[in-house]
Design a protein around this motif. Structure first.
Motif, short mmCIF file in Angstrom:
data_model
loop_
_atom_site.label_atom_id
_atom_site.label_comp_id
_atom_site.label_asym_id
_atom_site.label_seq_id
_atom_site.Cartn_x
_atom_site.Cartn_y
_atom_site.Cartn_z
N GLU A 266 0.92 -1.14 -0.03
CA GLU A 266 -0.08 -0.03 -0.06
C GLU A 266 0.93 1.23 0.04
OE1 GLU A 266 -2.15 -1.06 3.63
OE2 GLU A 266 -1.49 0.74 4.70
N VAL A 267 0.21 2.34 -0.22
CA VAL A 267 0.90 3.47 -0.31
C VAL A 267 0.25 4.62 0.64
CG1 VAL A 267 1.83 5.38 -1.93
CG2 VAL A 267 1.57 3.31 -2.73
N ASN A 268 0.92 5.52 1.41
CA ASN A 268 0.48 6.33 2.29
C ASN A 268 0.87 7.76 2.07
OD1 ASN A 268 -0.37 4.21 4.60
ND2 ASN A 268 1.86 3.84 4.16
N SER A 269 -0.16 8.79 2.41
CA SER A 269 -0.14 10.03 1.77
C SER A 269 0.43 10.77 3.07
CB SER A 269 -1.28 10.74 1.40
OG SER A 269 -2.22 10.82 2.50
N ASN A 270 0.40 10.18 4.51
CA ASN A 270 1.02 10.90 5.28
C ASN A 270 1.78 9.80 6.27
OD1 ASN A 270 1.25 12.75 7.55
ND2 ASN A 270 -0.84 11.80 8.81
N PRO A 271 3.01 9.64 5.62
CA PRO A 271 4.05 8.62 6.26
C PRO A 271 4.47 9.04 7.75
CG PRO A 271 4.77 9.57 4.48
CD PRO A 271 3.79 10.04 4.57
N GLY A 272 4.55 8.37 8.43
CA GLY A 272 5.39 8.62 9.68
C GLY A 272 6.87 8.14 9.35
N PHE A 273 7.57 9.10 9.92
CA PHE A 273 9.14 8.63 9.72
C PHE A 273 9.98 8.80 10.80
CE2 PHE A 273 7.95 13.29 8.93
CZ PHE A 273 9.26 14.02 9.84
N GLU A 274 9.48 8.66 11.93
CA GLU A 274 10.52 8.58 13.36
C GLU A 274 11.23 7.42 13.03
OE1 GLU A 274 10.07 8.16 18.13
OE2 GLU A 274 8.20 8.44 16.84
N GLU A 277 14.04 7.66 10.36
CA GLU A 277 15.15 8.75 10.74
C GLU A 277 15.97 7.78 12.06
OE1 GLU A 277 14.00 13.11 9.68
OE2 GLU A 277 13.83 12.72 12.04
N LYS A 278 15.47 7.20 12.80
CA LYS A 278 15.91 6.40 14.04
C LYS A 278 16.92 5.30 13.29
CE LYS A 278 15.09 3.42 17.94
NZ LYS A 278 14.18 3.02 18.77
N PHE A 279 16.47 4.67 12.52
CA PHE A 279 16.95 3.27 12.04
C PHE A 279 18.05 3.48 10.72
CE2 PHE A 279 13.21 1.50 14.11
CZ PHE A 279 13.88 0.74 15.31
N THR A 280 17.69 4.39 10.08
CA THR A 280 18.79 4.65 8.83
C THR A 280 19.51 5.84 9.02
OG1 THR A 280 17.00 6.05 7.60
CG2 THR A 280 16.77 3.78 7.57
N GLY A 281 19.41 6.84 10.03
CA GLY A 281 19.92 7.94 10.18
C GLY A 281 19.96 9.11 9.12
N LYS A 282 18.84 8.89 8.17
CA LYS A 282 18.34 9.82 7.15
C LYS A 282 17.60 11.06 7.73
CE LYS A 282 19.79 7.34 3.59
NZ LYS A 282 20.52 7.73 2.70
N ASN A 283 17.97 12.31 7.17
CA ASN A 283 17.13 13.37 7.59
C ASN A 283 15.79 13.48 6.79
OD1 ASN A 283 16.25 15.86 8.52
ND2 ASN A 283 18.15 17.18 8.14
N ILE A 284 14.94 12.63 6.98
CA ILE A 284 13.73 12.81 6.27
C ILE A 284 12.82 14.11 6.35
CG2 ILE A 284 11.34 11.61 5.71
CD1 ILE A 284 13.86 9.92 5.09
N ALA A 285 12.87 14.55 7.33
CA ALA A 285 12.26 15.90 7.57
C ALA A 285 13.07 16.97 7.02
CB ALA A 285 12.24 16.54 9.16
N GLY A 286 14.16 16.87 6.74
CA GLY A 286 14.97 17.92 6.14
C GLY A 286 14.66 17.95 4.48
N GLU A 287 14.50 16.54 4.22
CA GLU A 287 14.36 16.23 2.54
C GLU A 287 12.86 16.84 2.40
OE1 GLU A 287 15.93 15.14 0.53
OE2 GLU A 287 17.57 13.95 1.25
N ILE A 288 11.78 16.73 3.34
CA ILE A 288 10.45 17.19 3.23
C ILE A 288 10.40 18.79 2.99
CG2 ILE A 288 8.19 17.27 4.15
CD1 ILE A 288 8.67 14.46 4.95
N VAL A 289 11.10 19.32 3.79
CA VAL A 289 11.20 20.72 3.91
C VAL A 289 11.96 21.36 2.59
CG1 VAL A 289 12.15 22.82 5.23
CG2 VAL A 289 11.00 21.04 6.53
N SER A 290 13.18 20.86 2.41
CA SER A 290 13.78 21.48 1.16
C SER A 290 12.74 21.07 -0.04
CB SER A 290 14.95 20.48 0.98
OG SER A 290 16.05 20.82 1.86
N PHE A 291 11.96 20.12 -0.28
CA PHE A 291 11.10 19.92 -1.53
C PHE A 291 10.03 21.09 -1.25
CE2 PHE A 291 6.84 18.22 -2.52
CZ PHE A 291 6.98 18.42 -3.77
N ILE A 292 9.45 21.31 -0.01
CA ILE A 292 8.15 22.22 -0.15
C ILE A 292 8.92 23.73 -0.49
CG2 ILE A 292 6.73 23.42 1.59
CD1 ILE A 292 6.54 20.84 3.23
N LYS A 293 9.95 23.87 0.02
CA LYS A 293 10.75 25.39 -0.52
C LYS A 293 10.72 25.39 -1.70
CE LYS A 293 14.69 28.15 1.20
NZ LYS A 293 15.88 28.21 1.89
N LEU A 294 11.44 24.28 -2.30
CA LEU A 294 11.46 24.20 -3.95
C LEU A 294 10.11 24.28 -4.61
CD1 LEU A 294 13.21 23.76 -6.52
CD2 LEU A 294 12.66 21.25 -6.02
#
Length: 301
Positions: A266-274, A277-294
């Motif tokens: 399935e596909v989610n439009s409001n994915p949790g990403f805690e 970020e915890k298990f991969t060390g990726k800055n998911i929130a930063g990626e989202i904000v950078s895209f919104i700014k773009l």
């Protein structure tokens, strides 16, 4: 900083990990955001006042963007609020149509199948339910799902016809004319799956989720553990193409392991990403904000 955008989220989620991380990353990029419960927004439609909106009974200037974080909890009223912003020309991160596409799991699978993407065989049950028909076309074990839901809620495993009948009896006691779908059970994916985060048609994170008990579901919110997982060509293609097909700016794509390959669960439009970020060390929130700014445009920042 001038107020810039709104995160549309129910007030019970204002203290959620994802909400706080998004605020943190918006602040890092000098973008001010306001948390707004969509149920406090009043819709007043006329041909004159197109520069403001009413929140908690008071007129407020339109934000430069709205980021809905309501997902499967998007009621008719919340969808109407999002559409109202769209009609007023406010950029929306995940449009009302895109949210609609994935809120209904059957409809999302119809779109994915139309796009020739690998999904489990899926059937909408109609009343009266013909169990023999289900057995012939789906078979057992089978996955039974409510039309809308998240975090593994409303997902059940019927290992045989007897368990399936028991599930139907329980559903009928709760709601006589319930709507559920039945999917083939993919044995290779028992207790594990992949969660892939896609932003602007780009994979920004991937992890394997694994149940810590004998549960067939692997959701982190149900006690599962996460592990970074290398993205191969098929994972990237399925995740990006499903997001494109469903018209999502930001999505969480769940993939099932299947005979050395993958199928879209399935596909989610409001994915949790805690967990991501915890298990991969990726800055998911930063990626989202950078895209919104773009997407919104630097001229509005």
């Amino acid at each position: 900083m001038n107020r810039f955008g709104w995160i549309l989220v129910k007030d019970k989620f204002w203290d959620a990990y994802e909400t706080n991380r998004l605020i943190e990353e918006f602040q890092k990029q000098d973008i001010d955001v306001q948390l707004v419960d969509p149920n406090t927004v009043d819709i007043f439609v006329n041909k004159d006042n197109k520069k403001s909106i009413v929140v908690n009974g008071e007129s407020s200037d339109l934000p430069n963007f709205v980021f809905p974080r309501t997902g499967s909890g998007t009621t008719y009223y919340i969808k109407a609020v999002i559409r109202h912003f769209e009609r007023l020309g406010v950029p929306i991160i995940n449009s009302s149509d895109a949210i609609d596409n994935v809120k209904d799991k059957l409809y999302s699978h119809q779109i994915l199948a139309e796009s020739n993407l690998d999904i489990p065989n899926t059937m909408l049950l109609k009343h009266p339910i013909d169990i023999g028909f289900v057995e012939a076309y789906i078979g057992f074990p089978a996955i039974v799902k409510t039309i809308s839901g998240s975090y593994g809620r409303g997902v059940f495993l019927a290992e045989n016809k007897k368990q399936f009948k028991q599930l139907l009896t329980m559903a009928e006691l709760t709601k006589p004319k319930y709507n559920i779908i039945v999917q083939e059970f993919i044995k290779d994916t028992w207790g594990k799956d992949l969660r892939v985060l896609v932003v602007n048609n780009k994979v920004v994170g991937c992890m394997m989720r694994q149940a810590q008990d004998d549960d067939f579901r692997a959701n982190i919110t149900r006690g599962g553990q996460g592990f970074p997982y290398e993205v191969n060509e098929q994972i990237e293609w399925l995740s990006v193409e499903s997001s494109k097909a469903l018209n999502l700016d930001i999505s969480g794509v769940d993939l099932l392991f299947d005979n050395g390959g993958y199928k879209i669960c399935e596909v989610n439009s409001n994915p949790g990403f805690e967990g991501m970020e915890k298990f991969t060390g990726k800055n998911i929130a930063g990626e989202i904000v950078s895209f919104i700014k773009l997407k919104v445009g630097k001229q509005n920042v």
